[in-house]
Scaffold this motif. Structure first.
Motif, PDB file in Angstrom:
ATOM      1  N   PRO A 120      49.047  33.977  31.275  1.00  0.00           N
ATOM      2  CA  PRO A 120      49.532  34.727  32.439  1.00  0.00           C
ATOM      3  C   PRO A 120      48.701  34.487  33.693  1.00  0.00           C
ATOM      4  CG  PRO A 120      48.393  36.156  30.910  1.00  0.00           C
ATOM      5  CD  PRO A 120      48.536  34.850  30.222  1.00  0.00           C
ATOM      6  N   ALA A 122      46.286  34.815  36.691  1.00  0.00           N
ATOM      7  CA  ALA A 122      44.970  35.434  36.890  1.00  0.00           C
ATOM      8  C   ALA A 122      44.181  35.686  35.605  1.00  0.00           C
ATOM      9  CB  ALA A 122      45.074  36.726  37.693  1.00  0.00           C
ATOM     10  N   VAL A 123      44.653  35.128  34.472  1.00  0.00           N
ATOM     11  CA  VAL A 123      43.870  35.296  33.241  1.00  0.00           C
ATOM     12  C   VAL A 123      42.576  34.482  33.328  1.00  0.00           C
ATOM     13  CG1 VAL A 123      45.000  33.404  31.975  1.00  0.00           C
ATOM     14  CG2 VAL A 123      43.966  35.279  30.731  1.00  0.00           C
ATOM     15  N   GLY A 124      42.603  33.446  34.204  1.00  0.00           N
ATOM     16  CA  GLY A 124      41.408  32.619  34.360  1.00  0.00           C
ATOM     17  C   GLY A 124      41.634  31.164  33.964  1.00  0.00           C
ATOM     18  N   LYS A 125      42.896  30.714  33.955  1.00  0.00           N
ATOM     19  CA  LYS A 125      43.185  29.324  33.568  1.00  0.00           C
ATOM     20  C   LYS A 125      42.451  28.341  34.474  1.00  0.00           C
ATOM     21  CE  LYS A 125      47.614  29.767  34.205  1.00  0.00           C
ATOM     22  NZ  LYS A 125      47.654  31.181  34.605  1.00  0.00           N
ATOM     23  N   GLY A 126      42.556  28.582  35.781  1.00  0.00           N
ATOM     24  CA  GLY A 126      41.909  27.688  36.745  1.00  0.00           C
ATOM     25  C   GLY A 126      40.394  27.688  36.571  1.00  0.00           C
ATOM     26  N   THR A 127      39.837  28.870  36.341  1.00  0.00           N
ATOM     27  CA  THR A 127      38.385  28.996  36.199  1.00  0.00           C
ATOM     28  C   THR A 127      37.897  28.282  34.937  1.00  0.00           C
ATOM     29  OG1 THR A 127      38.618  31.161  37.260  1.00  0.00           O
ATOM     30  CG2 THR A 127      36.508  30.682  36.203  1.00  0.00           C
ATOM     31  N   ARG A 241      41.623  41.297  37.504  1.00  0.00           N
ATOM     32  CA  ARG A 241      41.323  39.913  37.953  1.00  0.00           C
ATOM     33  C   ARG A 241      42.285  39.476  39.055  1.00  0.00           C
ATOM     34  NH1 ARG A 241      39.797  36.897  32.206  1.00  0.00           N
ATOM     35  NH2 ARG A 241      38.088  38.339  31.743  1.00  0.00           N
ATOM     36  N   ARG A 245      40.920  38.719  42.759  1.00  0.00           N
ATOM     37  CA  ARG A 245      40.979  37.386  43.360  1.00  0.00           C
ATOM     38  C   ARG A 245      41.389  37.491  44.827  1.00  0.00           C
ATOM     39  NH1 ARG A 245      44.759  33.190  40.389  1.00  0.00           N
ATOM     40  NH2 ARG A 245      46.388  34.438  41.367  1.00  0.00           N
ATOM     41  N   ASN A 276      40.032  34.974  26.949  1.00  0.00           N
ATOM     42  CA  ASN A 276      39.061  34.663  28.008  1.00  0.00           C
ATOM     43  C   ASN A 276      38.290  35.925  28.411  1.00  0.00           C
ATOM     44  OD1 ASN A 276      37.588  33.670  30.167  1.00  0.00           O
ATOM     45  ND2 ASN A 276      39.335  33.693  31.585  1.00  0.00           N
ATOM     46  N   ALA A 277      37.272  36.244  27.570  1.00  0.00           N
ATOM     47  CA  ALA A 277      36.377  37.348  27.940  1.00  0.00           C
ATOM     48  C   ALA A 277      35.246  36.746  28.761  1.00  0.00           C
ATOM     49  CB  ALA A 277      35.853  38.047  26.697  1.00  0.00           C
ATOM     50  N   VAL A 279      33.851  33.055  30.450  1.00  0.00           N
ATOM     51  CA  VAL A 279      34.394  31.754  30.861  1.00  0.00           C
ATOM     52  C   VAL A 279      33.828  30.610  30.016  1.00  0.00           C
ATOM     53  CG1 VAL A 279      34.568  30.087  32.750  1.00  0.00           C
ATOM     54  CG2 VAL A 279      34.819  32.527  33.227  1.00  0.00           C
TER      55      VAL A 279
END
Ligand code: GDP
Ligand code: ADP
Length: 306
Positions: A120, A122-127, A241, A245, A276-277, A279
């Motif tokens: 989903p 803002a879960v942090g895929k990009g990060t 998140r 952002r 993703n708790a 990174v």
């Protein structure tokens, strides 16, 4: 400073040599830890003269591999006809072919894979993808084309190729996309076919950070792709998140959270879920999955005798 420009600067040369040694040591460490495969390092050495890989001595390269002590390295070099002190990048064509043959034996498992990282907003895929890019450079990532506007700090050609609607239409027409989708009912995003295929042909696995619709298309056209789902520790944390952002307006956030509910429900379609708790922890789990997929495939091929 211009007066000194033509003069040799021993201090600068010394610093450069130290830096080069450090870079070679990092390659050896990555080989020893299994973060990089011997085939990847050798191919990089032959593609990029002057790279740390190219300047690594063959003896040090071989000695970095698990299970290769001094005696085994010496025997290998004698078998392959490689002189003491020879650097990887300086091997001639015949020696390169011999090394490739040897790699087929010691590293048969490495077959590059297409990996999808979805989840989903803002879960942090990009990060997480960025962490993988910085710490595991042997895993390639493709740069998608999109019709959405660049956010502050996003660079054209690095984060996305930002294109017009007309350009995107033309790219669809010319079959340039491996997959594409309209995301959040808003902008279109697509994965370029040619760069992904080129990376796979060179022996590198490719990580695609794409949405659910794209993940489904990849599953259709590449049945042996590995689909990873990045999940948030909780719904509340996902919302935090997204808000944190601060790149979307309130109505855009609502739209994204609606999509997120649908995406979260698709989790069972994936080969694995990674929460993703943290990174670094999530990124390491992604890489472990990739390495396992590469090895798994090799084992299957060996069993079937190919
Ligand atoms: N299908 C598909 N989805 C993509 C591609 N590139 C990015 N996406 C997805 O598009 C969605 C929106 O991305 P973005 O605009 O960066 O916003 P964010 O997800 O809120 O960070 C994300 O789910 C991305 O994974 C692509 O090439 N194909
Ligand atoms: N493990 C994490 N813990 C806390 N915050 C995170 C974590 N991973 C990502 N974030 C933050 O969450 C926000 C959304 O991350 P981003 O990578 O943009 O998500 P996506 O690409 O999935 O839309 C960013 O502000 C990012 O810094």
């Amino acid at each position: 400073m211009t007066a000194g420009a033509a003069m040799p600067d021993p201090a600068a040369a010394g610093r450069a040599a130290i830096e080069a040694r450090r870079a070679r040591a990092a390659v050896k460490r990555a080989l020893g830890a299994g973060q990089r495969g011997p085939r990847d390092v050798a191919e990089r050495a032959w593609q990029e003269p002057g790279s740390p890989e190219a300047l690594l001595r063959f003896s040090e390269y071989a000695a970095s591999l698990r299970g290769f002590g001094p005696t085994r390295v010496e025997r290998l070099m004698a078998d392959l006809g490689i002189a003491t002190g020879k650097r990887l990048g300086a091997l001639g064509n015949l020696q390169r072919e011999r090394v490739r043959g040897w790699l087929d034996d010691v590293d048969p498992s490495r077959r590059p894979r297409l990996i999808v990282l979805a989840g989903p907003t803002a879960v942090g895929k990009g990060t997480v993808a960025q962490y993988v890019r910085e710490h595991f450079p042997q895993i390639r990532q493709s740069v998608s084309a999109t019709t959405r506007a660049a956010r502050p700090g996003e660079i054209d050609g690095v984060h996305y190729a930002f294109v017009s609607d007309a350009d995107f239409d033309r790219m669809i027409e010319e079959r340039e996309f491996l997959e594409w989708a309209t995301v959040h009912n808003q902008s279109r995003y697509g994965t370029p076919r040619s760069s992904v295929q080129a990376a796979l042909d060179e022996g590198s696995s490719v990580l695609l950070e794409i949405d659910l619709q794209g993940a489904r298309q990849v599953r259709e056209s590449f049945p042996d792709a590995v689909l990873l789902f990045l999940a948030p520790p909780s719904w509340d944390e996902l919302v935090r998140r997204l808000v944190g952002r601060g790149t979307e307006t309130a109505s855009e956030r609502e739209r994204r959270l609606e999509t997120a509910k649908v995406e979260l429900a698709s989790q069972p379609e994936f080969d694995a879920t990674i929460v993703n708790a943290d990174v670094a922890e999530a990124a390491h789990q992604v890489v472990e999955r990739i390495l396992a997929a590469e090895a798994d495939d090799g084992a299957a091929r060996t069993r079937s005798g190919h």
